[in-house]
Design a protein around this motif. Structure first.
Motif, PDB file in Angstrom:
ATOM      1  N   ASP A  26       0.874  28.286  34.041  1.00 24.73           N
ATOM      2  CA  ASP A  26       0.655  27.967  35.459  1.00 24.73           C
ATOM      3  C   ASP A  26       1.713  28.647  36.331  1.00 24.73           C
ATOM      4  N   THR A  32      -3.116  27.963  39.544  1.00 23.17           N
ATOM      5  CA  THR A  32      -3.865  26.738  39.261  1.00 23.17           C
ATOM      6  C   THR A  32      -3.689  25.669  40.337  1.00 23.17           C
ATOM      7  N   ASP A  35      -6.770  23.709  41.400  1.00 22.72           N
ATOM      8  CA  ASP A  35      -7.271  22.783  40.366  1.00 22.72           C
ATOM      9  C   ASP A  35      -6.445  21.492  40.368  1.00 22.72           C
ATOM     10  N   THR A  39      -7.924  17.807  41.330  1.00 23.02           N
ATOM     11  CA  THR A  39      -7.811  16.750  40.317  1.00 23.02           C
ATOM     12  C   THR A  39      -7.070  15.551  40.886  1.00 23.02           C
ATOM     13  N   SER A  65       2.039  16.896  33.279  1.00 21.87           N
ATOM     14  CA  SER A  65       1.119  15.971  33.958  1.00 21.87           C
ATOM     15  C   SER A  65       1.798  14.667  34.360  1.00 21.87           C
ATOM     16  N   TYR A  97      -9.114  16.180  35.356  1.00 18.41           N
ATOM     17  CA  TYR A  97      -8.673  17.567  35.062  1.00 18.41           C
ATOM     18  C   TYR A  97      -9.631  18.249  34.086  1.00 18.41           C
ATOM     19  N   ASN A 101     -10.847  21.774  35.341  1.00 16.21           N
ATOM     20  CA  ASN A 101     -10.079  22.878  34.748  1.00 16.21           C
ATOM     21  C   ASN A 101     -10.770  24.238  34.859  1.00 16.21           C
ATOM     22  N   THR A 105      -9.412  28.356  39.980  1.00 17.47           N
ATOM     23  CA  THR A 105      -8.248  29.146  39.566  1.00 17.47           C
ATOM     24  C   THR A 105      -8.501  30.639  39.742  1.00 17.47           C
ATOM     25  N   LYS A 131       1.427  22.305  30.421  1.00 18.00           N
ATOM     26  CA  LYS A 131       0.054  21.801  30.559  1.00 18.00           C
ATOM     27  C   LYS A 131      -0.416  21.260  29.211  1.00 18.00           C
ATOM     28  N   PHE A 135      -6.200  21.899  27.643  1.00 18.56           N
ATOM     29  CA  PHE A 135      -6.505  22.518  28.941  1.00 18.56           C
ATOM     30  C   PHE A 135      -5.991  23.967  28.973  1.00 18.56           C
ATOM     31  N   LEU A 139      -8.342  27.330  29.494  1.00 19.81           N
ATOM     32  CA  LEU A 139      -8.080  28.241  30.614  1.00 19.81           C
ATOM     33  C   LEU A 139      -7.844  29.673  30.113  1.00 19.81           C
TER      34      LEU A 139
END
Ligand SMILES: O=C(O)COP(=O)(O)O
Ligand SMILES: [Mg+2]
Length: 247
Positions: A26, A32, A35, A39, A65, A97, A101, A105, A131, A135, A139
């Motif tokens: 990220d 991101t 996103d 979220t 998170s 998320y 996800n 992005t 992350k 996820f 990504l």
């Protein structure tokens, strides 16, 4: 700071030995923030709380998170209410998320060519992000980047997250390269702190989030405008590429 095309001792010499790169996700490979914003706003709507802006969120990204959810709640609820709501809110955040996800992005410029150039130069690659692992993999797969990484570690892959050196040390070990011969590339202080503590060279990209602080405040070995410039520098430290060294 000195330009790369000036005579160099320190990092120039170190870079000749760099056989592995540990790349953040990220703010370094993928933008991101939208996103995260969508979220969090899904979660906050369920709580009947004031939504976040992308500016607010960009100051919180990069510490995982739990940190993100706790910080957003703390800006809207009392300390007691934040603690009381935290576990359920984090569950709802992760559920949102999973839906969001990759939806809002974009890849930063020269990411794929940078990874390709590193691979071409024989540099082994790991992705280490705070992350959650599932996820991160989704990504990287969305953008066709997962194939470049022999190791992908998320914030839930090992016992401690960046800025702790553990994920960096775990990645270097899995790549079979000593930290002294590896470089950590990231957008935030967290990446530089973790890389330094692991004994790695550290490079910073200037376009990510860095907890809302100027990148000049990061104590890394240098700033590289893109991953492609990082690759040029790593493959040929005396080439006079676009890196700016912090010494
Ligand atoms: O804070 C996160 O969830 C991810 O951040 P990172 O990919 O920059 O480590
Ligand atoms: Mg980052």
């Amino acid at each position: 700071m000195s330009r790369l095309d000036e005579p160099l001792a320190g990092i120039g010499a170190a870079a000749h030995r760099l056989r592995a790169a540990v790349v953040d996700l990220d703010g370094t490979m993928v933008d991101t923030v939208d996103d995260f914003t969508a979220t969090l706003n899904g979660m906050l709507a369920e709580l009947g709380a004031r939504p976040v802006s992308r500016e607010e969120v960009s100051g919180y990204i990069g510490k995982g998170s739990e940190h993100l959810v706790r910080t957003v709640l703390a800006a809207r609820f009392s300390a007691e209410e934040t603690e009381a709501r935290f576990a359920a809110a984090l569950d709802r955040y992760q559920a949102h998320y999973a839906e969001v996800n990759g939806r809002h992005t974009r890849l930063y410029p020269d990411v794929e060519p940078g990874l390709a150039a590193l691979a071409q130069a024989g540099v082994k690659l790991a992705c280490v992000t705070n992350k959650p692992h599932r996820f991160a993999v989704a990504l990287l797969e969305k953008y066709g980047l997962a194939r470049y990484f022999s190791v992908i570690l998320g914030g839930d892959s090992v016992a401690r997250k960046k800025p702790d050196p553990l994920p960096m040390l775990t990645a270097c070990n899995a790549l079979g390269v000593p930290p002294a011969e590896a470089v950590a590339i990231g957008d935030s202080e967290n990446d530089a702190l973790a890389g330094r503590a692991a004994g790695m060279t550290t490079l910073t990209v200037p376009y990510g989030y860095n907890h809302g602080k100027a990148i000049q405040t990061i104590n890394s070995d240098g700033i590289v405008p893109t991953l492609l410039e990082a690759a040029r520098f790593i493959a040929n430290p005396s080439s006079g590429s676009g890196a700016t060294l912090n010494r």
